[in-house]
Every structure is written in C-alpha cells, then in structure tokens.
Write a protein that holds these residues in place. Structure first.
Motif, PDB file in Angstrom:
ATOM      1  N   ARG A 156     -42.098  49.466   9.844  1.00 14.94           N
ATOM      2  CA  ARG A 156     -42.152  47.996   9.862  1.00 14.94           C
ATOM      3  C   ARG A 156     -40.772  47.402   9.547  1.00 14.94           C
ATOM      4  O   ARG A 156     -40.343  46.435  10.177  1.00 14.94           O
ATOM      5  CB  ARG A 156     -43.191  47.503   8.838  1.00 14.94           C
ATOM      6  N   GLU A 157     -40.077  48.017   8.607  1.00 13.76           N
ATOM      7  CA  GLU A 157     -38.786  47.466   8.161  1.00 13.76           C
ATOM      8  C   GLU A 157     -37.632  47.820   9.095  1.00 13.76           C
ATOM      9  O   GLU A 157     -36.804  46.957   9.425  1.00 13.76           O
ATOM     10  CB  GLU A 157     -38.472  47.968   6.745  1.00 13.76           C
ATOM     11  N   HIS A 158     -37.582  49.077   9.536  1.00 12.58           N
ATOM     12  CA  HIS A 158     -36.389  49.559  10.247  1.00 12.58           C
ATOM     13  C   HIS A 158     -36.539  49.665  11.760  1.00 12.58           C
ATOM     14  O   HIS A 158     -35.549  49.546  12.481  1.00 12.58           O
ATOM     15  CB  HIS A 158     -35.980  50.941   9.702  1.00 12.58           C
ATOM     16  N   VAL A 165     -36.020  46.481  15.937  1.00 11.89           N
ATOM     17  CA  VAL A 165     -35.291  46.960  17.112  1.00 11.89           C
ATOM     18  C   VAL A 165     -36.200  46.962  18.336  1.00 11.89           C
ATOM     19  O   VAL A 165     -35.804  46.533  19.424  1.00 11.89           O
ATOM     20  CB  VAL A 165     -34.725  48.382  16.866  1.00 11.89           C
ATOM     21  N   LEU A 166     -37.433  47.429  18.157  1.00 12.33           N
ATOM     22  CA  LEU A 166     -38.373  47.457  19.283  1.00 12.33           C
ATOM     23  C   LEU A 166     -38.638  46.049  19.822  1.00 12.33           C
ATOM     24  O   LEU A 166     -38.904  45.880  21.014  1.00 12.33           O
ATOM     25  CB  LEU A 166     -39.699  48.109  18.858  1.00 12.33           C
ATOM     26  N   ARG A 167     -38.530  45.069  18.959  1.00 16.69           N
ATOM     27  CA  ARG A 167     -38.773  43.680  19.364  1.00 16.69           C
ATOM     28  C   ARG A 167     -37.763  43.211  20.411  1.00 16.69           C
ATOM     29  O   ARG A 167     -38.005  42.250  21.140  1.00 16.69           O
ATOM     30  CB  ARG A 167     -38.742  42.773  18.123  1.00 16.69           C
ATOM     31  N   THR A 168     -36.626  43.907  20.510  1.00 19.54           N
ATOM     32  CA  THR A 168     -35.585  43.481  21.454  1.00 19.54           C
ATOM     33  C   THR A 168     -35.861  43.969  22.882  1.00 19.54           C
ATOM     34  O   THR A 168     -35.159  43.575  23.804  1.00 19.54           O
ATOM     35  CB  THR A 168     -34.192  44.006  21.011  1.00 19.54           C
ATOM     36  N   TYR A 169     -36.875  44.831  23.061  1.00 15.82           N
ATOM     37  CA  TYR A 169     -37.205  45.337  24.397  1.00 15.82           C
ATOM     38  C   TYR A 169     -38.305  44.485  25.039  1.00 15.82           C
ATOM     39  O   TYR A 169     -39.233  44.056  24.352  1.00 15.82           O
ATOM     40  CB  TYR A 169     -37.707  46.786  24.319  1.00 15.82           C
ATOM     41  N   PRO A 170     -38.220  44.244  26.351  1.00 19.03           N
ATOM     42  CA  PRO A 170     -39.266  43.457  27.018  1.00 19.03           C
ATOM     43  C   PRO A 170     -40.599  44.192  27.101  1.00 19.03           C
ATOM     44  O   PRO A 170     -41.662  43.568  27.119  1.00 19.03           O
ATOM     45  CB  PRO A 170     -38.689  43.209  28.421  1.00 19.03           C
ATOM     46  N   PHE A 200     -43.587  63.436  30.077  1.00 15.79           N
ATOM     47  CA  PHE A 200     -44.258  62.653  31.119  1.00 15.79           C
ATOM     48  C   PHE A 200     -43.825  61.189  31.158  1.00 15.79           C
ATOM     49  O   PHE A 200     -44.230  60.450  32.052  1.00 15.79           O
ATOM     50  CB  PHE A 200     -45.775  62.720  30.920  1.00 15.79           C
ATOM     51  N   ALA A 201     -43.014  60.745  30.220  1.00 11.25           N
ATOM     52  CA  ALA A 201     -42.606  59.333  30.223  1.00 11.25           C
ATOM     53  C   ALA A 201     -41.371  59.147  29.350  1.00 11.25           C
ATOM     54  O   ALA A 201     -41.133  59.921  28.423  1.00 11.25           O
ATOM     55  CB  ALA A 201     -43.737  58.448  29.696  1.00 11.25           C
ATOM     56  N   GLU A 202     -40.590  58.107  29.664  1.00 12.38           N
ATOM     57  CA  GLU A 202     -39.489  57.723  28.787  1.00 12.38           C
ATOM     58  C   GLU A 202     -40.046  56.805  27.708  1.00 12.38           C
ATOM     59  O   GLU A 202     -40.730  55.830  28.016  1.00 12.38           O
ATOM     60  CB  GLU A 202     -38.394  57.002  29.569  1.00 12.38           C
ATOM     61  N   THR A 203     -39.797  57.127  26.457  1.00 15.30           N
ATOM     62  CA  THR A 203     -40.419  56.404  25.353  1.00 15.30           C
ATOM     63  C   THR A 203     -39.381  55.814  24.402  1.00 15.30           C
ATOM     64  O   THR A 203     -38.244  56.291  24.325  1.00 15.30           O
ATOM     65  CB  THR A 203     -41.356  57.343  24.563  1.00 15.30           C
ATOM     66  N   HIS A 204     -39.805  54.784  23.678  1.00 17.47           N
ATOM     67  CA  HIS A 204     -38.934  54.126  22.704  1.00 17.47           C
ATOM     68  C   HIS A 204     -39.175  54.628  21.275  1.00 17.47           C
ATOM     69  O   HIS A 204     -38.290  54.554  20.425  1.00 17.47           O
ATOM     70  CB  HIS A 204     -39.157  52.606  22.744  1.00 17.47           C
ATOM     71  N   LEU A 228     -48.342  47.374  15.387  1.00 19.16           N
ATOM     72  CA  LEU A 228     -47.735  46.687  16.533  1.00 19.16           C
ATOM     73  C   LEU A 228     -48.326  45.288  16.713  1.00 19.16           C
ATOM     74  O   LEU A 228     -47.596  44.337  17.029  1.00 19.16           O
ATOM     75  CB  LEU A 228     -47.944  47.512  17.802  1.00 19.16           C
ATOM     76  N   LYS A 229     -49.617  45.156  16.510  1.00 19.81           N
ATOM     77  CA  LYS A 229     -50.264  43.845  16.651  1.00 19.81           C
ATOM     78  C   LYS A 229     -49.697  42.853  15.640  1.00 19.81           C
ATOM     79  O   LYS A 229     -49.381  41.714  15.972  1.00 19.81           O
ATOM     80  CB  LYS A 229     -51.776  43.985  16.470  1.00 19.81           C
ATOM     81  N   GLU A 230     -49.544  43.314  14.405  1.00 20.78           N
ATOM     82  CA  GLU A 230     -49.039  42.423  13.357  1.00 20.78           C
ATOM     83  C   GLU A 230     -47.569  42.078  13.561  1.00 20.78           C
ATOM     84  O   GLU A 230     -47.098  41.050  13.068  1.00 20.78           O
ATOM     85  CB  GLU A 230     -49.267  43.061  11.977  1.00 20.78           C
ATOM     86  N   GLU A 231     -46.869  42.917  14.302  1.00 23.00           N
ATOM     87  CA  GLU A 231     -45.464  42.642  14.604  1.00 23.00           C
ATOM     88  C   GLU A 231     -45.300  41.911  15.938  1.00 23.00           C
ATOM     89  O   GLU A 231     -44.174  41.695  16.400  1.00 23.00           O
ATOM     90  CB  GLU A 231     -44.669  43.958  14.623  1.00 23.00           C
ATOM     91  N   GLY A 232     -46.431  41.546  16.566  1.00 21.02           N
ATOM     92  CA  GLY A 232     -46.396  40.800  17.822  1.00 21.02           C
ATOM     93  C   GLY A 232     -45.961  41.632  19.016  1.00 21.02           C
ATOM     94  O   GLY A 232     -45.467  41.087  20.016  1.00 21.02           O
TER      95      GLY A 232
END
Length: 272
Positions: free
Chosen positions: A88-90, A94-99, A205-209, A121-125
C-alpha cells in the motif's frame, strides 16, 4: 551416499507422477514432501509408497486425492499484514501511474491472497483497471478460489489482519454471511482470471506490473527456485515489482543483481 528405501520410493513416485500426469514435484524439498506423502499414505490406507504409486498409476482419482496432500494450502487473508501495508505504501503509488495493470498471483491456492489483493486494489482505486492472473497447480484449490466462499469462523482473524494491513473500510462490507460461510463480493473477482499454471513446467504468459508469490518457493529446491525467479524476471515489465513470503529471499539467487529491495523486511523487490 546411502539412500533409505523411503527416499528411493519417494523419488520414483515423483518421477512416475511427472511421466504419467505431467505434474513436476521432483525439485520440491525432500523433508516437506516426505512428510506430506507419509500423511497421504495413512489417509489413503496404503502400506507403502510403492503401493501408493501403483494406485495412482491406475486410478486417476487416487492421484487427484494425493494432489490435495502434495499441495496442502497454508494460507489466510491478509497473511503477514505488514506485507500488504508495504504494498500500500511503496507499490500502489507507482502502479497508480499506469493506465492499466496486470498482476500475477502465483501459487494462489484457495484464493485468500487473491481476494486480499483485490480488496487492496479496490481501496486504492485500481481494481477496475487491473487484470489479476491467479494461478495454481491444484484444480480443486482453483475451483474453491473461484467460488469466493470461506469459513465464517475465520473472519475474525481475517478482519484483524485486514485492519493491521491498513484497511480503510469495515471488512464485513466485502462479504455476506450465510450458513456458517462468508461469500465474498463477486465484483472482487470480475477482473480475475483463475488458471492452471506450474512454476516447474510452464512458461510466462503475460507481461505484468506486480507478481506476488508468497510461501511457495520455501518448498522448492534451489534449481526450481532459480527457474521460478527466471519466470518472474521475464514476466515483469521494466521496473515491475515482486513480492515474496516472509521466509523467502532472492539474495542468493543468480537473479539477485536484477532486482533491488523496495522493502527488504517485507520481501518486496523491484526489477532493475
């Protein structure tokens, strides 16, 4: 080096499982594996590991039963709350900056970590723009995870974990209680894909963040740990995040130079 009869039988059993069913347990740690197989022997009323092997070779249902012992889930929601607090803190800022986001929960077992991540994730929008891949090798565990039903008597512990992890709402908002069970809100899994995937035999199987693989690799020998870290490194996007269990580390891996610690105590790393 002298091997006991049990160790030899165990090795032959794992080779047989791989050749017959394509499940690869050959590089799992011996002590834990032996303990689980011996427990299965008693429960399945077999006199020896060789007798168990004979059964699974001719009875697919027997192998399915054994698989439940080989992949015993030890999990809970928001397990190790400080790990989720660190995300949540770190990580979330950063993830919030991705579309859009792709998140891989490897070894998701019966789904407790999946729902924990979805709530975070829900609480972080971020939930609506996230795709979560929840993978495991046990079909029964995956089916249980899809249902999102957990024991009601576990909710007190889960609530305490959630609050310690920095939860911002009442935990009971996320589930409906009925018949001694808690049914979690289906919206939490709208963006979740549950899939059969083995870190021992399958490819990326996928590129992940973000990849969260917790308390899985403690059961792997060094060779299989290296394979898993290779998959994670290949799957993560540039500067993606990796979260491990509290007793796991990338420090002694060949992939250690490819990651930097974000919160070393909570085993959160970032791809260089």
């Amino acid at each position: 080096m002298q091997h006991s009869d049990t160790d030899i039988e165990l090795k032959v059993l794992m080779e047989a499982i791989y050749m017959k069913y394509s499940y690869d347990f050959r590089d799992y740690t011996g002590a834990s594996q032996k303990r689980r197989v011996l427990h299965a022997l008693r429960e399945m009323e077999c006199d020896s590991i060789s007798a168990l092997q004979a059964r699974i070779m001719h009875e697919p249902a027997a192998f399915s039963a054994l698989l439940q012992y080989l992949t015993i889930p030890v999990t809970s929601m928001f397990r190790d709350p400080t790990y989720y607090a660190a995300l949540r803190e770190h990580v979330m800022p950063v993830l919030r900056t991705y579309p859009s986001l792709k998140i891989w929960i490897a070894g998701c077992s019966t789904g407790e970590e999946v729902y924990s991540m979805a709530i975070l994730l829900k609480e972080e929008g971020l939930l609506e723009r996230s795709m979560i891949y929840a993978t495991d090798i046990n079909p029964q565990s995956l089916e249980q995870a899809r249902k999102g039903v957990f024991p009601l008597d576990a909710m007190r512990e889960y609530t305490e974990n959630y609050q310690a992890a920095g939860g911002t709402r009442s935990f009971s908002e996320y589930y409906t209680a009925a018949y001694n069970a808690a049914l979690f809100d289906s919206a939490l899994r709208d963006n979740v894909t549950f899939a059969d995937h083995s870190l021992a035999t399958d490819a990326v199987f996928a590129e992940t963040h973000l990849i969260s693989c917790r308390n899985v690799m403690i059961y792997f020998k060094k060779k299989l740990q290296e394979r898993a870290f290779g998959l994670f490194h290949e799957s993560l996007c540039h500067r993606g995040f990796l979260g491990l269990g509290s007793k796991e580390s990338i420090d002694f891996s060949a992939y250690a130079p490819a990651f930097e610690p974000v919160n070393k105590r909570e085993r959160v790393f970032r791809k260089r």
